[in-house]
Motif scaffolding. Sequence first.
Motif, PDB file in Angstrom:
ATOM      1  N   MET A 185       0.856  -1.197   0.000  1.00  0.00           N
ATOM      2  CA  MET A 185       0.000   0.000   0.000  1.00  0.00           C
ATOM      3  C   MET A 185       0.886   1.240   0.000  1.00  0.00           C
ATOM      4  N   ASN A 186       0.303   2.374  -0.385  1.00  0.00           N
ATOM      5  CA  ASN A 186       1.021   3.635  -0.221  1.00  0.00           C
ATOM      6  C   ASN A 186       1.014   3.986   1.271  1.00  0.00           C
ATOM      7  N   ILE A 187       2.201   4.032   1.874  1.00  0.00           N
ATOM      8  CA  ILE A 187       2.279   4.171   3.332  1.00  0.00           C
ATOM      9  C   ILE A 187       2.256   5.622   3.813  1.00  0.00           C
TER      10      ILE A 187
ATOM     11  N   THR B 134       0.159   7.782   4.365  1.00  0.00           N
ATOM     12  CA  THR B 134      -0.863   8.238   5.305  1.00  0.00           C
ATOM     13  C   THR B 134      -0.972   7.347   6.535  1.00  0.00           C
ATOM     14  N   ASN B 135      -0.034   6.416   6.697  1.00  0.00           N
ATOM     15  CA  ASN B 135      -0.118   5.590   7.901  1.00  0.00           C
ATOM     16  C   ASN B 135       0.537   6.321   9.070  1.00  0.00           C
ATOM     17  N   PHE B 136      -0.252   7.176   9.716  1.00  0.00           N
ATOM     18  CA  PHE B 136       0.319   8.014  10.767  1.00  0.00           C
ATOM     19  C   PHE B 136       0.501   7.262  12.082  1.00  0.00           C
ATOM     20  N   THR B 137       0.220   5.959  12.085  1.00  0.00           N
ATOM     21  CA  THR B 137       0.543   5.189  13.277  1.00  0.00           C
ATOM     22  C   THR B 137       2.015   4.781  13.246  1.00  0.00           C
TER      23      THR B 137
ATOM     24  N   ASP C 204       5.789   5.794  13.292  1.00  0.00           N
ATOM     25  CA  ASP C 204       6.476   6.974  13.815  1.00  0.00           C
ATOM     26  C   ASP C 204       7.250   7.745  12.743  1.00  0.00           C
TER      27      ASP C 204
ATOM     28  N   LEU D 112       4.807   9.651  10.497  1.00  0.00           N
ATOM     29  CA  LEU D 112       4.261  10.801  11.221  1.00  0.00           C
ATOM     30  C   LEU D 112       5.315  11.900  11.350  1.00  0.00           C
TER      31      LEU D 112
ATOM     32  N   LYS E 194       5.773  13.835   8.203  1.00  0.00           N
ATOM     33  CA  LYS E 194       4.620  14.731   8.060  1.00  0.00           C
ATOM     34  C   LYS E 194       4.788  15.956   8.964  1.00  0.00           C
TER      35      LYS E 194
ATOM     36  N   HIS F 277       6.471  29.641   4.465  1.00  0.00           N
ATOM     37  CA  HIS F 277       5.380  30.608   4.408  1.00  0.00           C
ATOM     38  C   HIS F 277       5.788  31.904   5.117  1.00  0.00           C
TER      39      HIS F 277
ATOM     40  N   HIS G  43       8.698  30.903  -5.668  1.00  0.00           N
ATOM     41  CA  HIS G  43       7.664  31.874  -5.312  1.00  0.00           C
ATOM     42  C   HIS G  43       8.042  33.284  -5.760  1.00  0.00           C
TER      43      HIS G  43
END
Lengths: 417, 313
Positions: free
Chosen positions: B131-133, B135-138, B140, B143, B146, B157, B190
């Motif tokens: 799977m594409n991992i 988004t597996n924020f479980t 470490d 996360l 991210k 910004h 930018h």
Amino acid sequence: MLRIQEKLQILADAAKYDVSCSSSGVKKSNGGKGLGNSDGMGICHSYTEDGRCVSLLKVLLTNHCIFDCAYCVSRKSNDIPRAAFTVNEVVELTINFYRRNYIEGLFLSSGIFKNADYTMERLVRIAKLLRTEHNFHGYIHLKTIPGASPELLLEAGLYADRLSVNIELPSEKSLQHLAPEKNYKEIFEPMNFLSTKLISSKEERKIFKKAPKFAAAGQSTQLIVGASPESDRQILKLAGGLYSEQRLKRVYYSGYIPVMSDTRLPSLTSLPPLLRENRMYQADWLMRFYGFAVDEIAPENVPFLDTELDPKMAYALRNPAMFPVEINTADYELILRVPGIGVKSAKMIVAARKHAFLTLENLKKMGVATNRAQYFITCKGVLASQMPNAKPEQIRQLVMSNHNKHQKKHTGQLSLF
Amino acid sequence: MVTPNNQLPLFTPVSPVRQNAGSYAPKPYKQQFLFLYDGTFNGLLTTIFEIYERKAEPLRIEAAHKNQPFLFGQCLSVETNLDKAQRVMLGIEKKTSQGALHSLYKAFLAEQPGIEMIIYRWVKYAMASNMNIETNFTNDDVLRIKQINKQISREVHRMHAFVRFQRTADNIYFATVSPDFDVLPLLADHFERRYPDQQWVIYDTKRKKGIYFNMTETLDIELETTSVAMNSGTLDEEITHEEEQLFKLLWQNYFVATNITERKNMKLHIKHVPKRYWKYLSEKQPEINLNTAQTQHSLMGAQARYLNTKKAA
């Protein structure tokens, strides 16, 4: 002091009560030529000492005004220094500030001199000059002068990214009381005209990609909170209607700051209702990003928002039957209703649970405010707070003792004992 | 005194102990490596390639110039190779979304200690999974990438917001910054798009390097000048454009005039504009003093020119 300094001071000072300063909602490039662009997300280049965003050069073209609205600092009968920019002064200030990366663009409003069309025509001329002569692609927000003719509004929409007409007072009765020369018809007519035009222009652009853009960042307005007796529910009802009927992009709430003494208004010594204003914005966010209806945020029997709790928490405590929500299976929309879970967290939860069962620990690490959320969620069937019998009143006490950053403001006089 | 049998020894051996060789074949001694690379993102990707190639589990991955003494195991120096880096990139792109590689690059620029191992483990996990991992924020590491991305995006910004250009006499718009992370490589895009018709320089005083846009392309530059006051970023008067003082003063005036004193809230103000950014913000610098005759004279001149050109226009 230089004359230009003096003008800037007077006309920025007079414009500052318009709280809108957003530069978001439109994406456009300059095609590699000219000056400026807009990235869609808006940039606050600085913040004033009152903590408000400084994104645009926000000035009045002039603070001379033929109207005498009681809440307004520029009212005719107020004895204050008056000034007026020339068209070129505004253009040069905008360009020079923009080139130094001080601002995202211009927010131009004006006192009404001579008549509505005369004033509007000058605002449009500045926007046109910036766009055509100076090839300026930064953000332009123009105020629509109530009563200005449709032709001028159409032209304004060709050059400006956003147009706004301020309703200011949340009921027609209050408007008549405090601003006798204004009426709802003159405010809503241009607003309705623009919203129809905005919708049709979007449709056109779907068919003809080259059709001219019309005020791509849409319309906004401002409502004054605390100058007149309307309840939060009344104000939110009005705002909700503006979002759904007139398709406004933003409604701003401005806590009334006494600018002069008038028997019709709160006294000069009264403090601006900042907490109430803050709650209005929270409620507004719930309407726009969380799928709440006004009747859920401020139902008929609770016409004022709870000042001690944020409106989402207040909603949850009023509706215990909706909770708890199982974090591993509930719909996104339901997760979004849990106090302490924002849009970003909710999206992360829905994405992450495809990979593994989520525990309270996971949620904490992902940034959920579990101290508030724990009473309303289960993880694999277990209530996160482990207090299945807690009554709403108890939860309220627990949350407030945990989260009392606003309480000080209500204490006022210290008690002796 | 009797020590219970199950008590742990005082010292846990750091290097793996060879298993006693009995009738069974000994387990191969798994050696641990310290990988040294050149400190670039391509260098790190090459390192990851080498790790896979040699099937050599890394203990640490470090930029050669930051290297700490390494006691156990073996040091391996990796030479950056663009082809190898490219292959790792392709591998990552195959397993994840389009933005994933960029988010690893951004995390890399955050200069956080140990980031190399986080990125390595992230890639390893992505490669091993069906799977594409992302988004597996479980996990470490997922996360962490991210979260670091959030931090660095915020810094980017802030730079979009807080860069303050001063116009030089030869029409270059010059700004100094000292960001928390090495975000300069993320800024060019930018400002290129925003100011295609103006030459600009953004100079990072902390890392002593800058970028210069010449209206065609952005170049990396170093600065050899004493004409910039490094504590405030202010340019020397003789190289400053004659209108610069006027607009800086007007901006300072505007900043004060647009504030509502009845609503003063310094806590919120500082939250949005943290103090470490103040030194290069023109609105936070001491107000230009109109009393000195010279400033007054030059400002009056600037104002007259400004108003005259406008009349002519």
